[in-house]
Write an enzyme that holds these catalytic residues in place. Sequence first.
Site, short mmCIF file in Angstrom:
data_model
loop_
_atom_site.label_atom_id
_atom_site.label_comp_id
_atom_site.label_asym_id
_atom_site.label_seq_id
_atom_site.Cartn_x
_atom_site.Cartn_y
_atom_site.Cartn_z
N HIS A 143 -3.79 -5.08 0.26
CA HIS A 143 -3.11 -5.60 1.42
C HIS A 143 -3.26 -7.04 1.41
CE1 HIS A 143 -2.67 -1.61 3.74
NE2 HIS A 143 -3.89 -1.37 2.83
N GLU A 192 -1.66 -9.03 3.27
CA GLU A 192 -1.39 -9.37 4.54
C GLU A 192 -2.87 -9.91 5.38
OE1 GLU A 192 -0.75 -6.43 3.62
OE2 GLU A 192 -1.26 -4.79 4.96
N CYS A 233 0.80 -1.19 0.14
CA CYS A 233 -0.03 0.11 0.04
C CYS A 233 0.77 1.23 0.04
CB CYS A 233 -1.07 -0.14 1.06
SG CYS A 233 -2.44 1.14 0.85
N1 GLN Z 1 -1.64 6.83 3.06
C1 GLN Z 1 -1.80 6.14 1.93
C2 GLN Z 1 -3.39 6.28 1.07
O1 GLN Z 1 -4.34 6.57 1.91
C3 GLN Z 1 -1.57 4.55 1.95
C4 GLN Z 1 -2.65 3.86 3.04
C5 GLN Z 1 -2.13 2.61 3.41
O2 GLN Z 1 -0.99 2.20 3.42
N2 GLN Z 1 -3.14 1.76 3.81
O3 GLN Z 1 -3.36 5.94 0.11
#
Ligand code: GLN
Length: 523
Positions: A497, A499, A367
């Site tokens: 994600h 994970e 992410c």
């Molecule tokens: N801050 C970034 C976004 O909002 C990544 C979010 C995250 O890592 N869950 O896109």
Amino acid sequence: MKYVTITGGVLSGIGKGITAASIGAALQAQGLSVDVLKIDPYLNVDAGTMNPNQHGEVFVTEDGYEADLDLGHYERFLHKNMTRFNNLTAGQVYSNVIRKERNGEYLGATVQMIPHVTSEIKHRLSQLKGDVAVVEIGGTVGDIESEIFLEAIREFSMEVGHDSFLFVHVTYVPYLKVTNEFKTKPTQQSIQILRRSGISPDVIVLRGEKKFPQATVNKVALFGGVPVNAVFGLEDSENVYSIPEKIHTLGIDKFVMDKVGLKPLSPFSWDYPKPERDAKIAMIGKYLSTDDAYKSVLESVALCGYKKPKMIDSETLEKLSDIELNSILKDYSGIIIPGGFGKRGIEGMIRAIRYAREHDVPLLGLCLGMQLMTIEYARNVAKLKEANSTEFDPNTPYPIVDIMEEQKRIMKLGGTMRLGSEEIKVFEWSNLYKIYSSKRIFERHRHRYEVNANAFESIFRMKESDPPERLNVSAMSKFVEAVELPEKSFYIGVQYHPEYISKVSMPHPIFSKFLETCTNSDN
Ligand code: GLN
């Protein structure tokens, strides 16, 4: 339908969630179907707005609900996708009651904790399905917020009948080194507090650092008012995934089944990973006050059979010279850049990404990690020096990561990101495809920003016919979902994600492939 409720005594953080998930797993490992309700007595509607440094990670379910991390344990232990219906918070209960009152649904009644708030809670309990439901009440007995939940459960157990109900109290028994003894007083007191809510425990699970002497067990039984065979000592275990087996060996599952009148439908079978291999992984994070902040990532590594990555504070990397940075990172065979929000520590992560790219150290970006891989590439390979995400620099001349169009109009913070599982197309010419062996995958999301490939198309390889020596986009939905540099040993960043979907006996293939590459490389 049978119910096993789990309350906690003395302290939080003693593994009540793991104990509850393990009891569920032990019952499921004997053929029973298990449902789950995690009750969180806090006033937040969901965990989405909570700081991971204080409360641990936010776990995202397939249906896009931002849950407490305990829902992650249930998914991993029960091999089952949780949904928003598996979590109940005081915030949800009270906002429903207030909405109903405003809609006139209470027909002029004075709206009260009993019966209106308790009815709302009992309604959710009555919707659980399966042979048995594990109902875990977050926090510790005695917390003001949890009183109404205990009352609702007490009422519900009377309505359903106590033969179908079992109360497990998981409590902490401290060990005093100076006198070499376990102290049961806090447990005695927490049982008294529980009794004040009209609930008597049927089973008491003692948590502590080492094996409990029989005298301690006897004392808890005597003062707790339960038979000795209803008190079980569950000392710390190196491997949490062995706990369902321990529960079975101790006979907690049998005790539970006998009490509520359930029979095993198949012989007990529980296969679990042993995190013994060391892949020498560094995880460059920014939430370091508790390991819980990156729970699902750490568990995804463990589920592949590997030891815990070393946590490195990204902020500290910012202050180092190149030589110092290299001398820290050279000890690792792989680097993970996990998710996160806000500017703090970002430049340290970008430096670690640069190091990994230039030294061909296997790199997995999750992410935020993938967004930063794109920024690092734009800055140092495509030479757009001030490339950034508008999350960190709203005035950057090169917004290579930018807020999603649909997010621009959203003002509220809770539950408004792009959340949950969505279909993703994986390009057949990518390394990612080799990992999944599938063109069509479903993965979970939690973000507001996206890679701005349209505005910077010359940096990216979006289709097979584009020059391969660009940053390859290897998966797409409406958004860029993954980037990679195919000539590297492992250089993959994903907007989603992985994970969140690793499970016992079903580790996520991205983590398995990454860890395998790290163990085989000579870095
Ligand atoms: N801050 C970034 C976004 O909002 C990544 C979010 C995250 O890592 N869950 O896109």
